[in-house]
Structure formats: C-alpha cells, structure tokens
Design an enzyme around this catalytic site. Structure first.
Site, PDB file in Angstrom:
ATOM      1  N   GLU A 162       0.797  -1.234   0.000  1.00 58.59           N
ATOM      2  CA  GLU A 162       0.000   0.000   0.000  1.00 58.59           C
ATOM      3  C   GLU A 162       0.831   1.287   0.000  1.00 58.59           C
ATOM      4  O   GLU A 162       0.410   2.299   0.539  1.00 58.59           O
ATOM      5  CB  GLU A 162      -0.999  -0.019   1.170  1.00 58.59           C
ATOM      6  CG  GLU A 162      -2.035  -1.116   0.970  1.00 58.59           C
ATOM      7  CD  GLU A 162      -3.085  -1.230   2.070  1.00 58.59           C
ATOM      8  OE1 GLU A 162      -2.969  -0.514   3.073  1.00 58.59           O
ATOM      9  OE2 GLU A 162      -4.013  -2.035   1.899  1.00 58.59           O
ATOM     10  N   GLU A 247      -5.462  -7.862  -1.692  1.00 59.12           N
ATOM     11  CA  GLU A 247      -5.892  -7.809  -0.287  1.00 59.12           C
ATOM     12  C   GLU A 247      -7.309  -7.283  -0.242  1.00 59.12           C
ATOM     13  O   GLU A 247      -7.636  -6.278  -0.886  1.00 59.12           O
ATOM     14  CB  GLU A 247      -5.000  -6.929   0.594  1.00 59.12           C
ATOM     15  CG  GLU A 247      -5.424  -7.038   2.069  1.00 59.12           C
ATOM     16  CD  GLU A 247      -4.679  -6.118   3.028  1.00 59.12           C
ATOM     17  OE1 GLU A 247      -3.448  -5.976   2.906  1.00 59.12           O
ATOM     18  OE2 GLU A 247      -5.358  -5.537   3.897  1.00 59.12           O
TER      19      GLU A 247
HETATM   20  C1  147 Z   1      -4.982  -2.914   5.146  1.00 60.07           C
HETATM   21  C2  147 Z   1      -3.524  -3.312   5.394  1.00 60.07           C
HETATM   22  O1  147 Z   1      -2.841  -3.680   4.231  1.00 60.07           O
HETATM   23  C3  147 Z   1      -3.427  -4.447   6.388  1.00 60.07           C
HETATM   24  O2  147 Z   1      -2.087  -4.640   6.780  1.00 60.07           O
HETATM   25  C4  147 Z   1      -4.276  -4.160   7.595  1.00 60.07           C
HETATM   26  O3  147 Z   1      -3.761  -3.029   8.254  1.00 60.07           O
HETATM   27  C5  147 Z   1      -5.683  -3.879   7.143  1.00 60.07           C
HETATM   28  C6  147 Z   1      -6.631  -3.614   8.285  1.00 60.07           C
HETATM   29  O4  147 Z   1      -7.921  -3.327   7.804  1.00 60.07           O
HETATM   30  O5  147 Z   1      -5.663  -2.747   6.331  1.00 60.07           O
HETATM   31  O6  147 Z   1      -5.117  -1.719   4.442  1.00 60.07           O
HETATM   32  C7  147 Z   1      -6.360  -1.272   4.012  1.00 60.07           C
HETATM   33  C8  147 Z   1      -6.342  -0.370   2.975  1.00 60.07           C
HETATM   34  C9  147 Z   1      -7.516   0.139   2.445  1.00 60.07           C
HETATM   35  C10 147 Z   1      -8.729  -0.237   2.981  1.00 60.07           C
HETATM   36  C11 147 Z   1      -8.757  -1.150   4.040  1.00 60.07           C
HETATM   37  C12 147 Z   1      -7.564  -1.652   4.551  1.00 60.07           C
HETATM   38  N1  147 Z   1      -9.930   0.296   2.467  1.00 60.07           N
HETATM   39  O7  147 Z   1      -9.879   1.105   1.538  1.00 60.07           O
HETATM   40  O8  147 Z   1     -11.014  -0.033   2.939  1.00 60.07           O
END
Ligand code: 147
Length: 640
Positions: A162, A247
């Site tokens: 990310e 993810e």
């Molecule tokens: C993600 C991370 O990549 C994970 O490591 C963990 O922190 C997770 C927890 O929800 O979150 O990152 C996200 C990025 C974007 C969204 C959600 C989680 N989103 O847009 O809803």
C-alpha cells in the site's frame, strides 16, 4: 420452485456451456502478515495447532486455501504487531526468524500445490536509500534464499504494501531476480490502487517487469463495509495480465462472510479479478488488539488451545473446495441473479479436462427465495450435480458447508431453489468435506507465569511474547550473564509502515488484575527501558496502548505514567534513583494491587501511586529507543 412472495425475484436461466470461456482462475488465498496476526498460533499445543492448520489449508477439510501471502517481516508494526526481519543487522541473516516460513511449510505440507506470495510492509533500518533502493532488492533476494532453504518455492513477490510503486525499482528488481536465479518468481504490483495499470500502460519496461496487477480493497467497503460493488479500470482490464484482489477482507470472521463471498463472485463479474486474498488469515492475537475477531478463524488462547473457526472459512470453502487454480471462468455463465445485483450473483468455472464445472451462487443481498434454472452443455458432465451450501448471513455451525441432495439433470437441465443469505455450490467434482475437530474450552493463562528464556531456541521469539514494534528474540545473554536472554534486535529505527512508537512486546492475559511483573534488564546503550502493566485496548497505531508504564533511563530518572487507548499519556509520578548505567544488569518490577501501583529497582520500591483507571490487562517489556537491550527472568506473580 420459488415461494410466493410480494416482491419475488424473477427466475434466472443459466447456460453452463463448456465451449465458452473467460479468464483463468488463479485461486483464493489469505494473508498472514500486515501483520502479526498469526503470532499466537506458533505457541498452540501441537494437537490444536494442527487442527487449526487443517481447517485453513488441508484440502477437503476447511478453507482449503489455494494461495498464501506471507509478510516479509521488517521489525516494525504492520497492524497487529511487528514481524521479525530475517536480517536485523546488515549481513547477518537468520532464516529461522519469525513464523511465516514455518506457517508456509505447514500450509505446503497439507496442500503441496499451494501458491506462495511474499510482500513487505516494513523493512529493517540498516537499508540505505529508503524502501525503493538496491539494498531492499538485495534484501528481498536474501529472503527468497531463506524461503528456498525452507523448501518453499515463492511464486509471487510484491513491492511495498500500500505504498504505490517506483516503476524503475520494479524493473531493477525483475532484472536482479532473473540474475539471481529467480526468473520463475512473478512480480505483483503494486498492492495499492488501480493507478498502477495506468503507469504500466505508459511504461513498457515497467509493464514487462510486472506479471500480475494486484490491488487492494477494490470492492466497495473494506473495513466493516459491505462489498456491494467491485471495480477495476479499463486500463487494467485492457492490460491482459491477471488482475488480483491482492488484499481484501478486514471483516469479522462471522459477520464478514457475506462480503467475502461477494468480493469473490463480484470481483470477477464486475472487475475481472481472478484471485482474492482475505486479510488476515487468522486472528491469532491477544484480544486487546485491533481486529481481534477478523480473519477466517480466531486463535487467541494458546495456553488453553481454544480456537474458533469462522463462517468466513466456510464461505471460502464454497469456492476453494470446488475449483483449482488454472480452471477457467465461463463468462456467459456468470452474472447477476435475475439480472440485478440486489438478487445475488453467480459465477461458473470449468476444469481444464473440459468435463467438470462448479457454479457458485450467492444470495447474500436477496430478499426472497429464487429459482435458478441451469442447462449444461458444451462437453461438460451432465451427470449428477452435488450441492453444498453455507448460510452466510446468519452464521451457525449447522449451516456451514452442508451437503444437500444431489440433483440429476434431465437432458442437461435442472433447477435450484435458493433461499436468501446463502452461498450454494453446484458441482460435478467430489472430495469435499467439513472438518470435525473441536477445541477445548478457553481459560485464562495461570499465574504465576515465568520465563527465563533458557529453553527457547536461540534466534526465535519467546513463548507468548507478541512484539508490537521492534523485534524481541531469544539470544545469548550479554554483560557477563550465562544462559539466554530476551533481546530487542532492531538497533536502528526500521523503515516503517505504520507510525513509530516505543519498541515493545506484550505477554499475558487480558484478565490479569493484581500482579507483580518483574524482570532483569541490561541497557546496551544510553536510553530508557519500560515495563508495562494492565495493558488493555490498543488502537492503531500501536502507540495507542492503554495501560500503565514504568520507564527508567540509564541515568536513574524514572516515570510512572498511564496511557489511554488514544495514546494520551498522563504522568502519575516521577523521580530519580541511582544510575543504572549501561552493560549492567538490574532488577525492575511493576506491581499492581487494587489501585496501588508500585515500581521497584533492584529490590527497593522507588515509587507508589494510586490510580483507578485500569484494573486489568497484560504485561509488557519495551524501550524508548532502538537498542539491543536485554531482559531476563521475566515473572508475573499474583499480589493478592
Ligand atoms: C490494510 C492493510 O494492508 C493491512 O495490513 C491491515 O492493516 C488492514 C486492516 O484493515 O488494512 O489496508 C487497508 C487499505 C484500504 C482499505 C482497508 C484496509 N480500504 O480502503 O477499505
């Protein structure tokens, strides 16, 4: 036949034609990483540990994962903890650091065909030039070398979770991998958003370097939301390379099951994504941490062996137990029920043998019963159809992966009546199953609890200790002490993913109230160490740790403060005692009895304060700087 209802949805007719096709299905996976979420699984009793792993990985038993993405630990917090790096200090590689290789070995032992994917969130601080550097490329190649030593073929490698991409870095990484003998490792970019596809369209070298476009949370609603639409971009679809939902999830293991199955079906229908990775694999974390029920299962009680398999496991099984990576979607047999997303969705996949197929139907957004009329043609088997179903909208043990009556098509045609809130799989394949292992009851970790670290394997994490920042490993004791000690390994601040905080590790039980936490400490360089007690709720970032803290520096200056779960700190008392110096062992303690909180140094109480804010919680050890400080003879004794 559909029941009579005021707003009955129309019947849906689906022709499952083996002569039709679509994109190649790449598999469904989950993420152990980003991070710390698998930590307590390593300390489970062997029997329950094996059961949990079976539920996640064993074919025909549970989630039956086809892919596993593991974190390339970087000694810094990546959500629910800090995963250790294989190279805390430049040039010193420990391929046995952490638990991700162990987990991947366990996964592969159960399913030799599982595809493995590595991704970094953080990286050690000795790396020069930031994450997008040649140092990081060499470091990733060292990590691949460790994976190889563990007998783990890594098929997919990402960049920086990310954090977008540096196109030139991916090109350089590709060349370095080829040169190092890893030409078979496919690069995934960029574990962020769809902008990567635009940049690939403009940059041939970047496009050539990347094998798979992987983006995150491309279905509307990530944290807690509903995956009601999934989207990709025209540039991404036009690229021709596989599009992965690399993810998604972040949902409770039970209430998140409807969103999970929609993200898989709609991920393909709406966005042409051919893989889905649930975050995280499992919540094997202390219950005071964020996302403690998020994943496919929970396992936060290693001393009791208790665990819970979530409905998300069974929603996943409805796809994974009925397909294999390499199957093809049949676009003409995938879509919205009754032509509207509000009725539900279906996708069909066919096997490379041209005979078997599986059609997955989800009715998570439906209000009424519906009938699906299927017609099978184009060389696919028109024999008996096996039907399996999971009620995802109201989870219950009796409605997880239930086998229903077989259906015998007549001239290739048959019907299925669906109820709202379920996922159904219609298949010609066999071999499915639902695991039967059950866990023992949960109980608290007993006091007294002690660890002198002498029985642990050097270079591994100590039992139950869950690192939140930095990395705490068992090492040979320093400063003239025999035996093994606990050492913080990150000597400089890592390249972080989440915010900075003290380096600290948590251990114990959230129900512990009145106890004395005692430990010997040795400061490797000037700075302060800390003991944490009654550690409760932690919010993101990890510095937002509720509890009481006793910090003491090499000069002898000390503070007792409390922190709330938003990171607001209040000093309760502070003073100074004789200097601790560096390279010398001292005994520190932090005791709780009702509202009385007492700190002691080398057997003498130095400060007492009364505070009623927090009555229970875990213990912890830490430091306010990045140093290789050591701890020994950790003990928790009841005080009343
Ligand atoms: C993600 C991370 O990549 C994970 O490591 C963990 O922190 C997770 C927890 O929800 O979150 O990152 C996200 C990025 C974007 C969204 C959600 C989680 N989103 O847009 O809803």
């Amino acid at each position: 036949m559909s029941t009579s209802a005021a707003h009955a949805a129309p019947d849906t007719s689906v022709t499952v034609d083996g002569a039709q096709g679509g994109r190649t299905f790449d598999g469904i996976g989950a993420i152990s990483g980003g991070g710390g979420n698998s930590r307590l699984l390593t300390d489970y009793p062997a029997a329950q540990q094996s059961q949990i792993l079976d539920y996640l990985f064993k074919p025909g038993y549970g989630a039956n994962l086809q892919l596993l993405k593991i974190e390339i630990g970087g000694d810094a917090n990546s959500t629910d903890g800090s995963e250790p790096s294989i190279e805390h200090a430049r040039g010193t590689v420990n391929c046995n650091a952490g638990y991700e290789f162990w987990l991947a070995e366990q996964a592969k032992a159960r399913n030799p065909k599982i595809g493995l994917y590595g991704l970094a969130w953080a990286a050690p601080g000795w790396i020069d030039g930031g994450f997008w550097s040649t140092d990081t490329i060499n470091y990733l190649i060292s990590w691949l070398g460790c994976a190889k030593q563990h007998g783990l073929p890594i098929s997919y490698l990402g960049g920086w979770n990310e954090r977008g991409h540096d196109a030139g870095w991916f090109v350089q990484l590709r060349a370095a991998l080829d040169k190092a003998g890893y030409s078979g490792v496919q690069l995934v970019a960029d574990d962020s958003g769809w902008g990567v596809a635009d940049d690939m369209a403009k940059d041939k070298a970047f496009n050539d370097a990347v094998s798979i476009i992987g983006t995150h949370y491309s279905c509307e609603g990530g944290d807690g939301g509903n995956a009601n639409t999934c989207s990709s971009t025209q540039a991404a679809k036009d690229n021709g390379k596989p599009l992965w939902d690399s993810e998604n999830g972040s949902q409770d293991m039970n209430t998140g099951a409807p969103a999970l199955i929609r993200a898989i079906t709609r991920g393909y229908i709406d966005a042409k994504m051919t893989s889905y990775f649930n975050w995280p694999l499992i919540a094997a974390i202390y219950p005071n941490l964020p996302y403690s029920t998020v994943g496919l299962a929970t396992a936060g009680s290693p001393w009791s062996g208790n665990y819970t398999i979530g409905t998300s496991t069974w929603a996943t099984a409805q796809v994974t137990q009925f397909t294999e990576p390499g199957w093809k979607f049949i676009d003409s047999a995938s879509g919205y029920l009754g032509g509207s997303e509000s009725n539900g969705t279906y996708v069909s996949l066919k096997s490379p043998n041209g005979k078997d197929y599986s059609t997955i139907v989800e009715t998570t957004t439906a209000q009424t019963a519906q009938t699906v009329n299927l017609h099978v043609t184009g060389g696919l088997s028109t024999g008996a159809v096996h039907v399996w179903a999971t009620q995802v909208n109201s989870p219950g043990a009796a409605t997880n992966l239930v086998r229903q009556q077989d259906i015998t098509p007549v001239d290739g045609s048959y019907s299925l009546t669906t109820e709202p809130g379920w996922v159904y799989t219609l298949t010609t394949t066999t071999g499915q199953g639902k695991g039967t292992a059950t866990p023992p009851a949960a109980h608290a970790l007993a006091l007294p609890y002690t660890d002198n670290f002498d029985n642990d394997v050097s270079g591994t994490e100590a039992r139950y200790l869950s690192d939140m920042q930095g990395s705490f490993e068992v090492q040979k004791c320093a400063a003239g002490r025999d035996g093994q000690c606990l050492q913080q390994m990150a000597a400089v601040k890592p390249i972080e993913w989440q915010d900075d905080s003290d380096a600290f590790t948590l251990v114990g039980d959230t129900t512990w109230k009145d106890y004395r936490l005692q430990t010997d400490v040795e400061l490797a360089k000037p700075g302060a160490v800390e003991l944490i007690g009654r550690a409760g709720t932690q919010n993101r970032p990890q510095s937002h740790q509720q509890g009481y803290f006793f910090q003491i520096s090499d000069t002898g200056a000390w503070t007792i403060f409390k922190s709330d779960a938003n990171g607001h700190r209040t000093v309760l008392t502070r003073s100074a005692t004789a200097a601790l110096g560096t390279g010398k062992w001292h005994r520190l303690a932090l005791s709780f009895s009702g509202t009385a909180i007492t700190a002691s140094v080398d057997g003498k109480d130095v400060g007492t304060v009364n505070d009623a804010s927090y009555s229970a919680g875990l213990g912890g050890l830490g430091m306010t700087h990045y140093a290789t400080d050591q701890f020994d003879n950790l003990s928790f004794q009841a005080t009343r």
